[in-house]
Write a protein that holds these residues in place. Sequence first.
Motif, PDB file in Angstrom:
ATOM      1  N   ILE A   1       0.845  -1.203   0.000  1.00  0.00           N
ATOM      2  CA  ILE A   1       0.000   0.000   0.000  1.00  0.00           C
ATOM      3  C   ILE A   1       0.880   1.253   0.000  1.00  0.00           C
ATOM      4  CG2 ILE A   1      -1.717   1.299   1.322  1.00  0.00           C
ATOM      5  CD1 ILE A   1      -2.742  -1.425   2.385  1.00  0.00           C
ATOM      6  N   TYR A   2       1.946   1.219   0.803  1.00  0.00           N
ATOM      7  CA  TYR A   2       2.883   2.349   0.905  1.00  0.00           C
ATOM      8  C   TYR A   2       3.554   2.622  -0.442  1.00  0.00           C
ATOM      9  CZ  TYR A   2       6.767   5.166   2.712  1.00  0.00           C
ATOM     10  OH  TYR A   2       7.677   6.159   2.938  1.00  0.00           O
ATOM     11  N   MET A   3       3.962   1.536  -1.138  1.00  0.00           N
ATOM     12  CA  MET A   3       4.614   1.668  -2.435  1.00  0.00           C
ATOM     13  C   MET A   3       3.665   2.221  -3.496  1.00  0.00           C
ATOM     14  SD  MET A   3       6.770  -1.917  -2.387  1.00  0.00           S
ATOM     15  CE  MET A   3       7.409  -1.752  -4.037  1.00  0.00           C
ATOM     16  N   MET A   4       2.347   1.982  -3.326  1.00  0.00           N
ATOM     17  CA  MET A   4       1.348   2.505  -4.278  1.00  0.00           C
ATOM     18  C   MET A   4       1.027   3.972  -4.017  1.00  0.00           C
ATOM     19  SD  MET A   4       0.401  -0.042  -6.357  1.00  0.00           S
ATOM     20  CE  MET A   4      -1.209   0.382  -6.993  1.00  0.00           C
ATOM     21  N   GLY A   5       1.676   4.568  -2.977  1.00  0.00           N
ATOM     22  CA  GLY A   5       1.449   5.969  -2.667  1.00  0.00           C
ATOM     23  C   GLY A   5       0.166   6.229  -1.917  1.00  0.00           C
ATOM     24  N   CYS A   6      -0.352   5.211  -1.259  1.00  0.00           N
ATOM     25  CA  CYS A   6      -1.604   5.339  -0.502  1.00  0.00           C
ATOM     26  C   CYS A   6      -1.292   5.328   0.990  1.00  0.00           C
ATOM     27  CB  CYS A   6      -2.536   4.181  -0.875  1.00  0.00           C
ATOM     28  SG  CYS A   6      -4.108   4.147   0.021  1.00  0.00           S
ATOM     29  N   LYS A   7      -1.993   6.167   1.721  1.00  0.00           N
ATOM     30  CA  LYS A   7      -1.804   6.240   3.167  1.00  0.00           C
ATOM     31  C   LYS A   7      -2.625   5.150   3.857  1.00  0.00           C
ATOM     32  CE  LYS A   7      -2.635   9.366   7.084  1.00  0.00           C
ATOM     33  NZ  LYS A   7      -3.154  10.703   7.470  1.00  0.00           N
TER      34      LYS A   7
END
Length: 519
Positions: free
Chosen positions: A470-476
Amino acid sequence: MKSDEWIVEESWDNSHLSQLASVGQIAAGIAHEVKNPLTAVKGFLQLLQKEEKNEYLDIAQSELENALTTLQNLLQVSKPDLEDEEYQTIYLSVELESILNLFQDKLYKIHTITEFNDVDVSIVGKKNQFKKAFFNLIKNAIESMENEGKLTITHDLVDDEVVVTIRDTGIGIPANQLSLLGTPFFSTKAQGTGMGLTQVFSVVYQHGGKINVDSKEQKGTMFTIKIPLQPLLQVSPREVKNIKLDFEEHYSIRDFFFENRKAFEERLLAEAINVKDKIKEIHSIGNINLVNNAHKLVLFVVEKREHELISFAKQEGITWAKFSWTLAFKLEWVQAIRRTLWDFLYNFDQLRNTEVDRNKFYTLEKSINELIDQFLTYFFISYSKYKDELLEEQRKLVENISVPIIPINREICILPLIGTIDRLRISTILDKVLIEIENHHIQTLIIDLSGVAPLDQETAYEFIRIIDGIYMMGCKTILTGFRAEIVKSLINSGVDLMHKVEFKGTLQLALNDVFFKGQ
């Protein structure tokens, strides 16, 4: 269940069975006299229906059909299908296994136990009549349990008798009704006719056997059938039968089957003794006429219309899968068609008085059996494909339910996780979360863990990988609903999540915080 748990027992010796058989024969005689005029009435009703459509005529026709069916059942008691059926060697344990297969769709909630001993011991008798009798007993046992309970069937050799017991944990039979079992038109079921058990008693009597019934209300019933070995009884070899059929010299094989259509149906229904009772049910549910379809299959086989046969098999497979009908019924039905077809081909050659050409015979045998086998192959492939596709759809539905990503607005979603998270589910969560973030451009994902069972070490580590993704997808990521057990699992993984995740005590606090910052 121990014998002392049963408080009611009723036995039927040859004398009592003979009395029941006499009652059945008298009733059947009356039924024969009543059936003839009713059949004439049926014919006139059909003529009236052709001239004018009328709801009351339809009702009258339907009720008349019910009456004729009841009369036919009664006639079977004294003159069963294939009354001239020859005596043959029967392994009852094999027949019981085969009959149980016909009830697979009704046994998924019933615990079935089979204790078959002395399976190499055979009796001598009329196989189709025994098959129908045990079919009726097992059917009654299953229906008495309303789809839940235990069914126990045993097979043993005791003092030169084959002893079969069929025991259920159903509703039982009242003590004052036990002595009436086997009497025509007496039934403990609200919609029953009593003809099933009448047939059972009739068959046992004809083969010199005995019946014992133990029952206790709300505890269950046990039928004990004892059949003598009768080793000296003459057994006829299984042969193709000469049948009285219509024939003219110019008949093609198609003409022969068409002109003897009725005789073929009668012979087929006698061969498929246990499928016979299923035909009306299948027609009413799926609008499939098994008898008409049998004629169609025979036509495709004898005329070698391979492509049409394959298309027909595929269609049948889909329909059978759609209604989840038992495959054992279909298999027994097709094998009965195969046997009946060979009987008729034999009679066709006999009536033509042609000399047997061995090469021609074996070529024909190979062609016919290969085509019927091909029908079964494509039927099962089509059936399996439909079931696999259905399972895949259900799997995707379960996935959606197990990973319910709920949008709050265009940028914020909630993922409330509930229950146990195993390796399969954690993989499903990872796949769906990443795809949803990509497709819907989710900026903030709130994952609520308040309903999740404790995580083992391996699952905790896999869960952290989801956070990484999720972090790598730019999502918090905001995690809520932590309990002490889950916190320990994540700490023991040794991975630092502090810079990738925001923590909130409850889902409500997370939502308040997100919307407060948004303002």
